[in-house]
Design a protein around this motif. Sequence first.
Motif, PDB file in Angstrom:
ATOM      1  N   VAL A  42       0.767  -1.228  -0.118  1.00 23.71           N
ATOM      2  CA  VAL A  42      -0.099   0.022  -0.035  1.00 23.71           C
ATOM      3  C   VAL A  42       0.657   1.096   0.042  1.00 23.71           C
ATOM      4  O   VAL A  42       1.963   1.443   0.649  1.00 23.71           O
ATOM      5  CB  VAL A  42      -0.938  -0.016   1.264  1.00 23.71           C
ATOM      6  N   ALA A  43       0.579   2.214  -0.978  1.00 24.68           N
ATOM      7  CA  ALA A  43       1.131   3.365  -0.871  1.00 24.68           C
ATOM      8  C   ALA A  43       0.416   4.523  -0.134  1.00 24.68           C
ATOM      9  O   ALA A  43      -0.979   4.845  -0.591  1.00 24.68           O
ATOM     10  CB  ALA A  43       1.442   3.899  -2.302  1.00 24.68           C
ATOM     11  N   THR A  44       0.811   5.318   0.730  1.00 23.38           N
ATOM     12  CA  THR A  44       0.387   6.576   1.259  1.00 23.38           C
ATOM     13  C   THR A  44       1.322   7.584   1.190  1.00 23.38           C
ATOM     14  O   THR A  44       2.370   7.384   2.061  1.00 23.38           O
ATOM     15  CB  THR A  44      -0.031   6.168   2.781  1.00 23.38           C
ATOM     16  N   GLY A  45       1.000   8.593   0.375  1.00 23.57           N
ATOM     17  CA  GLY A  45       2.059   9.465   0.067  1.00 23.57           C
ATOM     18  C   GLY A  45       3.498   8.897  -0.607  1.00 23.57           C
ATOM     19  O   GLY A  45       3.016   8.285  -1.470  1.00 23.57           O
ATOM     20  N   ALA A  46       4.449   9.302   0.055  1.00 28.37           N
ATOM     21  CA  ALA A  46       5.553   8.630  -0.448  1.00 28.37           C
ATOM     22  C   ALA A  46       5.995   7.585   0.250  1.00 28.37           C
ATOM     23  O   ALA A  46       7.250   6.912   0.071  1.00 28.37           O
ATOM     24  CB  ALA A  46       6.742   9.760  -0.293  1.00 28.37           C
ATOM     25  N   ASP A  47       5.393   6.894   1.258  1.00 33.85           N
ATOM     26  CA  ASP A  47       5.508   5.914   1.846  1.00 33.85           C
ATOM     27  C   ASP A  47       4.790   4.338   1.681  1.00 33.85           C
ATOM     28  O   ASP A  47       3.722   4.564   0.885  1.00 33.85           O
ATOM     29  CB  ASP A  47       5.278   5.873   3.557  1.00 33.85           C
ATOM     30  N   LEU A  48       5.417   3.359   1.687  1.00 38.28           N
ATOM     31  CA  LEU A  48       5.118   2.051   1.244  1.00 38.28           C
ATOM     32  C   LEU A  48       5.082   1.213   2.452  1.00 38.28           C
ATOM     33  O   LEU A  48       5.533   1.394   3.464  1.00 38.28           O
ATOM     34  CB  LEU A  48       5.791   1.571   0.179  1.00 38.28           C
ATOM     35  N   PHE A  49       3.735   0.558   2.442  1.00 37.14           N
ATOM     36  CA  PHE A  49       3.552  -0.342   3.627  1.00 37.14           C
ATOM     37  C   PHE A  49       3.269  -1.989   3.085  1.00 37.14           C
ATOM     38  O   PHE A  49       2.526  -2.075   2.174  1.00 37.14           O
ATOM     39  CB  PHE A  49       2.406   0.084   4.565  1.00 37.14           C
TER      40      PHE A  49
END
Length: 783
Positions: A190-197
Amino acid sequence: MAFVTANWNPLGEAFYRKIELYEMGWNLKDGLRECLVAAAPYGGPIALLKEPQRRSPSVRPQLEIYSSSGVAMASFPWKSGVVKQLGWTVCDDLLCIQEDGTVLIYDLFGNFKRHFSMGNEVGQSQVVEAKVFHSPYGTGVAIVTGASRFTLATNIDDLKLRRLPEVPGLQGAPTCWAVLTQDRQSKVLVATGADLFILDYTSPPGLSPQATSIVHMCVSFSYKYLALFTDSGHLWMGTANLKEKLSEVETKVRNPPKQMAWCRRPKSQQPSVVIMWDGHILVAGECKNTISYHLEGVSILVPELDGVRIINGTHHELLQEVPASCEEIFKIASMAPGALLLEAHKEYEAASFGKCFLSNFPPEPFVSMCRDLRVLNAVRDYTVGIPLTHTQFKQMTVQVLIDRLVYRKLYPLAIEICRYLKTPEYQGVSRVLKHWACCKVQQKEEADEVIARAISLKLGEAAGISYSEIATKAYECGRTELAIKLLEFEPRSGEQVPLLLKMKRSQLALSKAIESGDTDLVYTVVTYLKNEMNRGDFFMTLRNQPVALSLYRQFCKHQEQDTLKDLFNQDDDHQELGNFYVKASYKEKAQIGHLQSAVDEYNKAKNEFAAKATEEEMRLLRFQKKLEEEKGESLVGFSLHDTIRTLLAVGLHKHAEQLYKDFRVPDKRYWWLKLTALAEKEDWEEIEKFAKSKKSPIGYLPFVEICVKHHNKYEAKKYVSRVTPEQKVKAHLAVGDLEGAADAAIERRNDGEISTVLSRCSPSTDRALVERLNRAKATAAKK
């Protein structure tokens, strides 16, 4: 050669080409605009559905299924809920994922198969986005709801829903997300903004600092690589575990793409991704340059093992990195063997002619490749519409290709390919014919007799064909009579019987089981009948089948005694009923009652001997019970003779005498019993009285022998004089009296008896006796 390479475009150290597969046969008024589209990999089918958000409430949208060449395969009005996503399973079944979390499954021809739900909680928050993915375990479905919660099903055929943890800070739907299958697990990225989880927080290495948000992502066909597109227009390519960066390219386009797909052929060293916007696509690789292509109308990208298929309203194309073999043949000034062979082909119009110029060249690879190409050309044909590349064909395998053809009901082509490739019959032709037959039984417009005859003629005695499987399919379609006719062709009774029972044709099942000669199978059917029928009908059924009845009786003898009695009553078999009661008397307490019942049944059977014997047994039992009450001696269950012997042994002579007289025991038998019992007690005085009571019906030699047996020669000698002349020699020998035995033998002048005595004599100690016996023997011989 120039014509072949005209559409090649260089990118880094590789070339890319876009070739037309088909001019689509469908006639779409608005192309793919405002459609949900799903195309299966490996040249699979295409499904179209007008996006439910924009459809007119008064007009139902059509769900349409086409081949890769645009040939219509199915079309039907959509009458269910709002569809959020379409997708295909590994078996080419269509998945329709609705916003309430229900997933409906259809086959290639639009026939509904089944449905399942992605969870009850989905109905409240509804599905915002869904993805269909493939893994080594089958086809999976992943959804994200309006509550920003992800739910995952790795294998829809073995449904186990996993509700994934919440993503920290995620409000509403994520910018973009994808499913990864790694280390035997399926995960959501999952991408939220420039972060990946990936459940835990992580970030791709070397991502451009200009990027503030990841707006699109895609994983490779093998799930090994990941591509991310940012709001700054940068494309990041790396491994799916986010541990290694392969490349980063600035596209100079900041608009979020409509779709992205990896375009990396197997064993290629260059990463490359196809990015699609409205009207054009870019191919980006390791270098800063990109390849741009113009698109006509709305298009979709279909990721493949070795390229990307591009489908729009009029054309179907393949974009791929030029295979190394093609590059070696067609690049300028190439001296590769393939290039030289092409030159030979130009000169001689025969590709195989080049083999003549090669030494030690094995013919097998050439023959195998020719076969593969012929098969590929056959399935690429417009009417079939499976545009496989050779790489895809090898990855798919022949068996899967045959399955796809069978699933499309292209049976003649499937059979021809099986025969051409010399596939073993049970894996090839027989398997195809079985599928054909299973399809044939569903044709309701034809009569049962016609279909059964057609299947029999077509299948004949093909190896590996199970008629019971075809009959099962007919039964599932509601054609019971056809199923029975087909079972007649099944040579294995073990395969016939289970289906006949399932169809409630129990009588026929029992007949087939008996014909097979398999007792276990007969028992299986009988047990089934017993559980399904009432008792009366069950017994009547067995009466008409003597073999089954006999086997069931054997079973009841060991397991169900009461049922056995009911069977005998049903048949008025008084003899067996009498036997039953006699046996029961040994096992149960009501012995006299059972014996009386046995007597009654024997009388009905007119078996006087058995009735009389049973009556005597009753008398004996009453005597034993009375004796037990009076004397405490428990003899119940003893036979008559054992009872008499035991009574004598314990000193109850009067009771023994009573039995002897009441049951008219033969004198010889009674004397033996009494003599044996007294000897075991070593009651020599009582034995002597017994011997003098009256003349012994067994003679007196037994008295001599039994005394000797119990090591009392003294008592034995008392009876030697009373034995008959014929037994004198034996009696004297029993007590060790050689002289007396010799006298008796000589007196009787019996050569045999003389010889017997001689055999007992010792030449050294009994010399005089031996001489005397020899003289007597010689005299007897002269006479």
